[in-house]
Motif scaffolding. Sequence first.
Motif, PDB file in Angstrom:
ATOM      1  N   SER A  44       0.847  -1.186   0.000  1.00  0.00           N
ATOM      2  CA  SER A  44       0.000   0.000   0.000  1.00  0.00           C
ATOM      3  C   SER A  44       0.881   1.234   0.000  1.00  0.00           C
ATOM      4  N   SER A  45       0.306   2.362  -0.335  1.00  0.00           N
ATOM      5  CA  SER A  45       1.110   3.570  -0.474  1.00  0.00           C
ATOM      6  C   SER A  45       0.327   4.771   0.008  1.00  0.00           C
ATOM      7  N   HIS A  58       2.365   1.840 -15.561  1.00  0.00           N
ATOM      8  CA  HIS A  58       3.693   1.208 -15.545  1.00  0.00           C
ATOM      9  C   HIS A  58       4.534   1.766 -14.398  1.00  0.00           C
ATOM     10  N   TRP A  59       4.426   3.076 -14.160  1.00  0.00           N
ATOM     11  CA  TRP A  59       5.172   3.696 -13.058  1.00  0.00           C
ATOM     12  C   TRP A  59       4.712   3.131 -11.716  1.00  0.00           C
ATOM     13  N   LEU A  60       3.402   2.961 -11.541  1.00  0.00           N
ATOM     14  CA  LEU A  60       2.888   2.386 -10.297  1.00  0.00           C
ATOM     15  C   LEU A  60       3.485   0.997 -10.067  1.00  0.00           C
ATOM     16  N   ALA A  61       3.492   0.203 -11.122  1.00  0.00           N
ATOM     17  CA  ALA A  61       4.040  -1.145 -10.989  1.00  0.00           C
ATOM     18  C   ALA A  61       5.516  -1.089 -10.599  1.00  0.00           C
ATOM     19  N   ASP A  63       6.026  -0.554  -7.053  1.00  0.00           N
ATOM     20  CA  ASP A  63       5.438  -1.613  -6.224  1.00  0.00           C
ATOM     21  C   ASP A  63       4.174  -1.131  -5.519  1.00  0.00           C
ATOM     22  N   ILE A  64       3.362  -0.356  -6.257  1.00  0.00           N
ATOM     23  CA  ILE A  64       2.110   0.175  -5.721  1.00  0.00           C
ATOM     24  C   ILE A  64       0.941  -0.536  -6.403  1.00  0.00           C
ATOM     25  N   ASP A  65       0.046  -1.074  -5.619  1.00  0.00           N
ATOM     26  CA  ASP A  65      -1.169  -1.704  -6.129  1.00  0.00           C
ATOM     27  C   ASP A  65      -2.211  -0.611  -6.357  1.00  0.00           C
ATOM     28  N   ARG A  66      -2.670  -0.483  -7.586  1.00  0.00           N
ATOM     29  CA  ARG A  66      -3.646   0.573  -7.909  1.00  0.00           C
ATOM     30  C   ARG A  66      -4.874   0.503  -7.010  1.00  0.00           C
TER      31      ARG A  66
END
Length: 243
Positions: free
Chosen positions: A3-4, A168-171, A174-177
């Motif tokens: 989580s972020s 792609h940046w989120l991935a 390591d951030i789950d949308r």
Amino acid sequence: MTSSRPLSIFDLDRTLTIYGTWSPFLLFAARRRAPWRLVFAPLVVALMAAYKARLLSRKQLKQAMQRLMLGSAVDRDAVTDLARAYAEQSLAHNIHPDAIASIAAERAAGRRVVIASAAHLFYLEAIAERLGVTDVVGTASIWRGRDLTTRIAGANCYGADKRRMLEHWLAGQDIDRADVHIRFFSDDLSDLPTFEWADEAVAVNPSRRLLHLALRRGWTVYDWRQPKTAPARRLRERRAISG
């Protein structure tokens, strides 16, 4: 994935800035590096007309403009110097004061600030640094050794490609949308794919078409173009209009 903190993603051109950055950067760089290249300015206008006529893609347009105004290759040190100088000028003359305040407010609320723009990373990163933003998603260039070429690496960070590049940046972070709240700020309807992907849409200095859509959908609308004497920065915050 983890989580972020919630994300606040800002477009750059005409959202944070008063006017666009690409053509002004090329003119700025040509004046400093090779003033004789300014004779190509009419050809740049012709290229823009070809783009409007759909004879060129945005990617092809930007590559051709860069070739005319900067040449086919520029040394990394020269690019860095140009980007830093342009960023300083931009901060002094081309950033809405309310944009700086909004970035600070988002950060103070515990949100992670990102700038996502079609601007080329070689100067976008310099502008973002001066705004205190370390996370950027933008248009990448192909380098040949130490030389910046005119070629764009992958997609121009615009329209639906901007949304894909943000995913792609989120991935990569390591951030789950599904686990992060995203607030997205932009001025133009071309960013509709990202507006619809975000949890919260904020239309900033909106074009007429975006303003119409924002009011219908009940999005928050800010106009940072208003004079400082204006009684309120926020123009409208309405629920969706029926019909």
